[in-house]
Scaffold this motif. Structure first.
Motif, PDB file in Angstrom:
ATOM      1  N   LYS A   1       0.839  -1.208   0.000  1.00 15.60           N
ATOM      2  CA  LYS A   1       0.000   0.000   0.000  1.00 15.60           C
ATOM      3  C   LYS A   1       0.869   1.252   0.000  1.00 15.60           C
ATOM      4  CE  LYS A   1      -4.038  -1.876   2.411  1.00 15.60           C
ATOM      5  NZ  LYS A   1      -4.690  -1.946   3.726  1.00 15.60           N
TER       6      LYS A   1
ATOM      7  N   ARG B   1       0.892   3.799  -3.253  1.00 17.10           N
ATOM      8  CA  ARG B   1       0.495   5.203  -3.089  1.00 17.10           C
ATOM      9  C   ARG B   1       1.501   6.142  -3.750  1.00 17.10           C
ATOM     10  NH1 ARG B   1      -0.878   4.123   2.476  1.00 17.10           N
ATOM     11  NH2 ARG B   1      -3.064   3.548   2.405  1.00 17.10           N
TER      12      ARG B   1
ATOM     13  N   LEU C   1      -1.912  -1.592  -8.847  1.00 18.04           N
ATOM     14  CA  LEU C   1      -3.054  -0.675  -8.752  1.00 18.04           C
ATOM     15  C   LEU C   1      -4.167  -1.100  -9.718  1.00 18.04           C
ATOM     16  CD1 LEU C   1      -3.543   1.828  -6.960  1.00 18.04           C
ATOM     17  CD2 LEU C   1      -2.928   3.253  -8.902  1.00 18.04           C
TER      18      LEU C   1
ATOM     19  N   LEU D   1      -7.045   0.249  -2.736  1.00 21.40           N
ATOM     20  CA  LEU D   1      -5.892  -0.264  -1.994  1.00 21.40           C
ATOM     21  C   LEU D   1      -6.277  -1.255  -0.897  1.00 21.40           C
ATOM     22  CD1 LEU D   1      -4.410   1.852  -3.648  1.00 21.40           C
ATOM     23  CD2 LEU D   1      -3.241   2.605  -1.575  1.00 21.40           C
TER      24      LEU D   1
END
Lengths: 316, 316
Positions: free
Chosen positions: B195, B199, B207, B214
Motif C-alpha cells: 500500500k 500510493r 493498482l 488499496l
C-alpha cells in the motif's frame, strides 16, 4: 576426584585443576602464540596439564578427565574446531590430537558455553536450569543453558546470539552481515560509538579523559563521564543500554530463561549497567506481566568461569 | 488407538480424530465466536469432540487423549492460557475446564508449536529432529522443535521468533515494540508495504489488479505483478525477501536446525519465495561453508498440521 579445565584463548592457554566443590585448586597459564601451528599449541596444552598435575601433587588416577573451552565454531560431538578466527584454526581435530598426548577422557565446547556452565556450577546462576549469558568484549559471545544442558543448536554454528540482527543494513559486523547485536553491544562497539560522538562533540569530558587521543578511549572513561553527567556520555550510554536492552528482550522472547548474565569488563559498572537494562526489559518483553521476566545480572566468576565450566563438561 | 487434535483459532474450532499413521479419519468444525466467555467456547469444544467421536463410530475407550493447539502465551505445564489476543482470553485454566467435560488426558500447546509438530510427524519435516517453522499470516508465529521435542523456552512466553527485532526503532509491532520481524515479514506487513509503495508509484500493475482500491490488495496480487516484472512489485518482493531472509539467518545462527519451514498463504508462491530465500541464507549465515546451512522449505500439511500436531502432543 578432580577434573582439568582448559580455557584456550587467542592470547593465553589457562589450565586449572577443579575439585568436586567447583574450586580451582591449582592454576597455570602460558601464552598461546596463536600464529604457530595448531600442533604446537596442542603440545603446549598437554605439557601444561601434565606439569600442573605434577605440581599439585595429584595422582593421575584421581583426574577423571579434561574439558576445553575454545573460541570459534566447534563440532563438539567429534571434537573438531571447524573454524576459529582467534586461533586462526580450521578443521583441527582437537580432541584426537590432544588425546594422543593425554590419556584422559576429553571434551570440548565453545568458550562462551563453558563460561555459562561455570556460572551455573559455581557463580551468579548457581543451580539455575535455564540461563543465557552474554560476554561483552571484543565481540558478543553467548552461552545458552537449557534445562541444565549446553544448547548449541541442532548442528555446529548455532547459539550465536551476537550474530542476530538489531539494525538491518546497519553497522558492518565481523561476520559479514550488517547490523548484528555484536556491532552495537560489544565493548568494541561502545568505543566505536564514543569515538564517533566525541569527534562531533569536542566539549565532552571524554576528550579530556583520553587527553585528546581518541585511540586511548576505553569503556571506563565513558562511564566515568556518564557519572559526571557529561551530556555526550549520557547520550552514548543511553543508546548503548537501548541497543543491548533490545538484544536482551529478543533473547527473553525466545528463550525466557531464569536469568540473563552479563560478563566482560563493561560489567564492572555493576548496577549502573544492569538497573536500566532491567527497567528496559520489564517494559518491552512479550506478554508483559503475564509472563515471567528474568533479571539481568552481572556474572560473578570473572576469568575463572571458563576453567570451571570447561572442567564441568566432563559431567554434562 | 486414536487421538483427538483440536486446532483452536480466533475464527474456528477445528477438531480431528487422528489415527496411529497420523491420518485424520474424521473432522468437524464450528465457529469460535471469540467474543463469548471462555466457558462457552470450552463447552463447544467438548461437544464437538463428543459428537465427532460418535459420528466416526469410535469406541471412547479407543481414544487415548485430546491435544489442543491454542493461540497465545500458554503455561503448558498447568494447562493455562495466560494470554491470548485472538481469543480475548486471560488466565483461562483450559485443561481443567475441558477435563470436567471430557474425561481424557488433555494436553495444550501454542498453535504454531502444534503446526510444527504436525509437519515433523507427517509433513515436510517428517522424522527430522530439529526444525523451525514460521507461519506468515496476520502475524509471524513460530514453532521450534529441538531434538524431537517442542521448545517453548524456560518459562511461558518464549519461542516468539516473530517478536525479535529486525529494525531497531522501525515499524510499530502489535507487541508494543518497534521493528519486530513480524512487522516486516507477516502477510499483513507485505500488504502494508505494498500500500505504501503503490500510493507513491501510481504506475504499478498492482493498482490495476486491485482496481484502484488499496484495501483490496492481497499477497497474490503483489506476486502476480512481480511475475510480470512490474518494477514496483519487484522492489516490494526483493525487500520482503531480504527482511524475511535476515530473520531466517538469525534463526539459523541461533538454532541451526535441519530445516526451516514456512507456512501461510504467501507460501503458495512456492519456489518463487523459497529459492531466493535459500540463496540469501547461504550467503549470510555465520561461519559460512564451515557449518551446515538448512534449506528453506514450504510446509506441506496446510491447515491439517495444527490438528495432527495437537493430537501428537499426547505422545510428546
Amino acid at each position: 576426584m578432580y577434573r582439568v579445565g582448559i580455557d584456550l584463548g587467542g592470547t593465553n592457554i589457562k589450565v586449572g585443576i577443579v575439585d568436586e566443590n567447583q574450586k580451582i585448586i591449582a592454576i597455570a597459564s602460558s601464552p598461546t602464540m596463536g600464529k604457530r601451528s595448531a600442533n604446537e599449541v596442542i603440545k603446549d596444552m598437554a605439557n601444561l596439564v601434565k606439569s600442573l598435575i605434577k605440581k599439585a601433587e595429584i595422582n593421575s588416577n584421581d583426574i577423571s578427565g579434561v574439558g576445553i573451552g575454545c573460541p570459534g565454531t566447534i563440532d563438539t560431538i567429534n571434537g573438531i574446531v571447524l573454524y576459529s578466527n582467534n586461533l586462526n584454526w580450521e578443521d583441527v581435530p582437537l580432541i584426537d590430537e590432544l588425546h594422543e598426548l593425554l590419556q584422559y577422557p576429553i571434551r570440548v565446547s565453545n568458550d562462551a558455553n563453558c563460561a555459562a556452565i561455570g556460572e551455573v556450577k559455581a557463580g551468579a546462576a548457581k543451580d539455575l536450569k535455564n540461563i543465557v549469558m552474554l560476554t561483552l568484549g571484543t565481540g558478543v559471545g553467548s552461552g545458552i543453558i537449557l534445562d541444565g544442558k549446553i544448547f548449541e543448536g541442532g548442528h555446529p554454528g548455532g547459539a550465536e546470539l551476537g550474530h542476530t540482527i538489531l539494525v538491518k543494513d546497519g553497522r558492518e559486523c565481523t561476520c559479514g552481515r550488517k547490523g548484528c547485536l555484536e556491532a552495537y553491544a560489544s565493548a568494541t562497539a561502545l568505543i566505536q560509538t564514543t569515538k564517533e560522538m566525541v569527534r562531533k562533540h569536542k566539549n565532552s569530558l571524554i576528550l579530556k579523559f583520553c587527553k585528546g587521543d581518541l585511540e586511548k578511549i576505553d569503556g571506563k572513561m565513558v562511564f566515568d563521564a556518564f557519572e559526571q553527567e557529561d551530556e555526550v556520555a549520557v547520550k552514548i550510554i543511553d543508546d548503548y543500554i537501548s541497543y543491548l536492552g533490545e538484544g536482551i528482550v529478543d533473547i527473553i522472547n525466545v528463550f525466557r530463561p531464569d536469568r540473563i548474565l552479563l560478563s566482560g569488563g563493561i560489567c564492572n559498572q555493576g548496577k549502573t549497567l544492569t538497573n536500566p537494562l532491567d527497567a528496559y526489559v520489564k517494559k518491552y518483553c512479550f506478554a508483559g506481566e503475564k509472563a515471567m521476566i528474568p533479571n539481568v545480572t552481572k556474572a560473578s566468576l570473572l576469568n575463572n568461569a571458563g576453567i570451571i565450566g570447561a572442567a564441568a563438561l566432563l559431567e554434562m
